[in-house]
Design an enzyme around this catalytic site. Sequence first.
Site, PDB file in Angstrom:
ATOM      1  N   TYR A  18       0.848  -1.194   0.000  1.00 24.34           N
ATOM      2  CA  TYR A  18       0.000   0.000   0.000  1.00 24.34           C
ATOM      3  C   TYR A  18       0.888   1.250   0.000  1.00 24.34           C
ATOM      4  CZ  TYR A  18      -3.818  -3.104   1.053  1.00 24.34           C
ATOM      5  OH  TYR A  18      -4.749  -4.099   0.998  1.00 24.34           O
ATOM      6  N   ASN A  30     -14.338   0.958  -3.215  1.00 27.43           N
ATOM      7  CA  ASN A  30     -14.582   0.699  -4.641  1.00 27.43           C
ATOM      8  C   ASN A  30     -14.383  -0.778  -4.986  1.00 27.43           C
ATOM      9  OD1 ASN A  30     -14.837   3.466  -6.109  1.00 27.43           O
ATOM     10  ND2 ASN A  30     -13.371   3.718  -4.473  1.00 27.43           N
ATOM     11  N   CYS A  55      -6.490  -5.871  -6.981  1.00 25.68           N
ATOM     12  CA  CYS A  55      -6.373  -5.512  -5.572  1.00 25.68           C
ATOM     13  C   CYS A  55      -5.684  -6.624  -4.790  1.00 25.68           C
ATOM     14  CB  CYS A  55      -7.755  -5.222  -5.004  1.00 25.68           C
ATOM     15  SG  CYS A  55      -9.016  -6.280  -5.687  1.00 25.68           S
ATOM     16  N   HIS A  56      -5.750  -7.851  -5.281  1.00 25.65           N
ATOM     17  CA  HIS A  56      -5.132  -8.956  -4.549  1.00 25.65           C
ATOM     18  C   HIS A  56      -3.612  -8.895  -4.650  1.00 25.65           C
ATOM     19  CE1 HIS A  56      -5.748 -10.368  -8.692  1.00 25.65           C
ATOM     20  NE2 HIS A  56      -4.550 -10.878  -8.513  1.00 25.65           N
ATOM     21  N   GLU A  80      -0.243 -17.001  -8.811  1.00 26.01           N
ATOM     22  CA  GLU A  80       0.518 -16.040  -9.613  1.00 26.01           C
ATOM     23  C   GLU A  80       2.013 -16.337  -9.538  1.00 26.01           C
ATOM     24  OE1 GLU A  80      -0.809 -13.150 -11.330  1.00 26.01           O
ATOM     25  OE2 GLU A  80      -2.483 -14.507 -11.223  1.00 26.01           O
TER      26      GLU A  80
END
Length: 91
Positions: A23, A46, A53-54, A80
């Site tokens: 962040y 949102n 976002c992950h 990922e």
Amino acid sequence: MQSFSQKVYAVVSKIPRGKVFTYAEVAKLAGNPKAARAVGNILNNNRNPKVFCHRVIRSDGSVGGFAFGNSKKIKILRSEGVNIQNGKVIR
DNA sequence: AGGGTGACCCGCT
DNA sequence: CAGCGGGCCACCC
């Protein structure tokens, strides 16, 4: 006009697969290194499904939070290619 | 215009 | 090392 939230989305969208941004990093790239909190607020309010976002985690390596479930987030990150141990991301 | 909230970060104890 | 508190910023009501 790109609001801070829009910038955050742009930065997050630019996160390559298999990589994770904190962040604080996103906030810094967005133009406000101290706006890490704002980033969380934006994503939370949102929680844009079009944004990865992950791939955004805390500076401690914790996945932080995820609208679809932090467990799911961890699962996705592992898919990922991110190394996660004990619920923490190892980059 | 003001207050409240939030997926945070840093520092101190 | 772990836990607690304060402070920063942006967005919503």
